[in-house]
Design a protein around this motif. Sequence first.
Motif, PDB file in Angstrom:
ATOM      1  N   TRP A   8      -5.483   5.057 -10.658  1.00 29.60           N
ATOM      2  CA  TRP A   8      -4.781   6.213 -10.105  1.00 29.60           C
ATOM      3  C   TRP A   8      -4.152   5.775  -8.795  1.00 29.60           C
ATOM      4  O   TRP A   8      -4.867   5.478  -7.830  1.00 29.60           O
ATOM      5  N   LEU A   9      -2.843   5.721  -8.730  1.00 28.55           N
ATOM      6  CA  LEU A   9      -2.140   5.236  -7.547  1.00 28.55           C
ATOM      7  C   LEU A   9      -1.614   6.408  -6.726  1.00 28.55           C
ATOM      8  O   LEU A   9      -0.752   7.161  -7.189  1.00 28.55           O
ATOM      9  N   TYR A  10      -2.140   6.555  -5.499  1.00 33.77           N
ATOM     10  CA  TYR A  10      -1.707   7.628  -4.605  1.00 33.77           C
ATOM     11  C   TYR A  10      -0.444   7.214  -3.856  1.00 33.77           C
ATOM     12  O   TYR A  10      -0.344   6.091  -3.350  1.00 33.77           O
ATOM     13  N   VAL A  32       0.935  12.033  -6.748  1.00 32.32           N
ATOM     14  CA  VAL A  32       1.825  12.367  -5.638  1.00 32.32           C
ATOM     15  C   VAL A  32       1.042  13.260  -4.677  1.00 32.32           C
ATOM     16  O   VAL A  32       0.594  14.346  -5.053  1.00 32.32           O
ATOM     17  N   ASP A  33       0.903  12.802  -3.453  1.00 30.45           N
ATOM     18  CA  ASP A  33       0.047  13.473  -2.482  1.00 30.45           C
ATOM     19  C   ASP A  33       0.869  14.401  -1.586  1.00 30.45           C
ATOM     20  O   ASP A  33       1.811  13.961  -0.920  1.00 30.45           O
ATOM     21  N   ARG A 220     -10.604   3.426 -10.800  1.00 30.92           N
ATOM     22  CA  ARG A 220     -10.586   3.654  -9.359  1.00 30.92           C
ATOM     23  C   ARG A 220      -9.216   4.123  -8.885  1.00 30.92           C
ATOM     24  O   ARG A 220      -8.177   3.766  -9.450  1.00 30.92           O
ATOM     25  N   ALA A 221      -9.226   4.915  -7.820  1.00 30.11           N
ATOM     26  CA  ALA A 221      -7.990   5.291  -7.146  1.00 30.11           C
ATOM     27  C   ALA A 221      -7.540   4.145  -6.244  1.00 30.11           C
ATOM     28  O   ALA A 221      -8.359   3.382  -5.726  1.00 30.11           O
ATOM     29  N   ALA A 222      -6.235   4.024  -6.068  1.00 25.97           N
ATOM     30  CA  ALA A 222      -5.658   2.957  -5.257  1.00 25.97           C
ATOM     31  C   ALA A 222      -4.616   3.543  -4.317  1.00 25.97           C
ATOM     32  O   ALA A 222      -4.083   4.630  -4.562  1.00 25.97           O
ATOM     33  N   ILE A 223      -4.329   2.799  -3.256  1.00 28.31           N
ATOM     34  CA  ILE A 223      -3.289   3.225  -2.314  1.00 28.31           C
ATOM     35  C   ILE A 223      -2.180   2.187  -2.184  1.00 28.31           C
ATOM     36  O   ILE A 223      -1.258   2.370  -1.385  1.00 28.31           O
TER      37      ILE A 223
END
Length: 286
Positions: A8-10, A32-33, A220-223
């Motif tokens: 999951w790419l924020y 999309v944050d 995992r989420a990623a930034i």
Amino acid sequence: MRPIPLTWLYVPGDRPDVVAKALVAGADVVVVDLEDAVAPARKEYARAATAELLAEPPPPPGAAGPARPSVQVRVNALGTPLSDADLKAIAPLPGLAGLRLPKVTSPAEVIRAAERAAPHDGGAPALHALLESALGIERAHAIATAHPALRGVSIGEADLRADLGVREDAGLDWARSRVIVAARAAALPAPPQSVHPDIRDTDGLAASCAHGRTLGFLGRAAIHPRQLPVIERAYLPTAREIEQAEAVLKAAASEEGALALPDGRFVDRAVVEQARRTLALAGTGP
């Protein structure tokens, strides 16, 4: 696209150029944050830019060109005018795959969000609750079973760490396990890990992912895009794990009930189910 998402790419909603790059970076889900990544003065712009992005449905499977990942949106803090405006503007859009609800502390918040996100002609989109406080962790199972639209729960570790006053990473393991158990008890997917904040520390990310996998996280989420292959390597089954899973299913197909494999492993129904999950994750399952 992978049948089971692992990444999951924020990306900040007020940076359409960054969002465009994220859509082709290889993540399973782009988030999309509209919350923490966006300055207060740019909230309305971020919402409008995100609404424009999601105004059209994604290309159907098999369409020409690269497949687009699912797009979810993290709205602003629930119960505020900002989140109400986010839900009204974003929830009905055809390009939306789901809404991520920040800092959830009660089932009532999920229910209110589902009611406000539901368009007049249908139900609410898929909701994902982020537990980021001690109170949210304490109510994990109640939140996980709050509404049929809820499709997942996960942890926001930065806020949780601050709330608990935790300095060492191991201090979060109990909370992590509690949320994992709550998700599975509610028949939800295993949660993904929270983000690793140092985008240059790929060794630390890999070690953290390995630990998360032992706890029961999945993905995992990623930034940053550079984190994606590290997460994939950590969570995809190894060649040895795939080989073992195939052996289990082959043995189970030829003989019913509990049995022992030539290498000494005992096989029963639970082991067979785990083997099926392994092959499904690898994309080679039946």
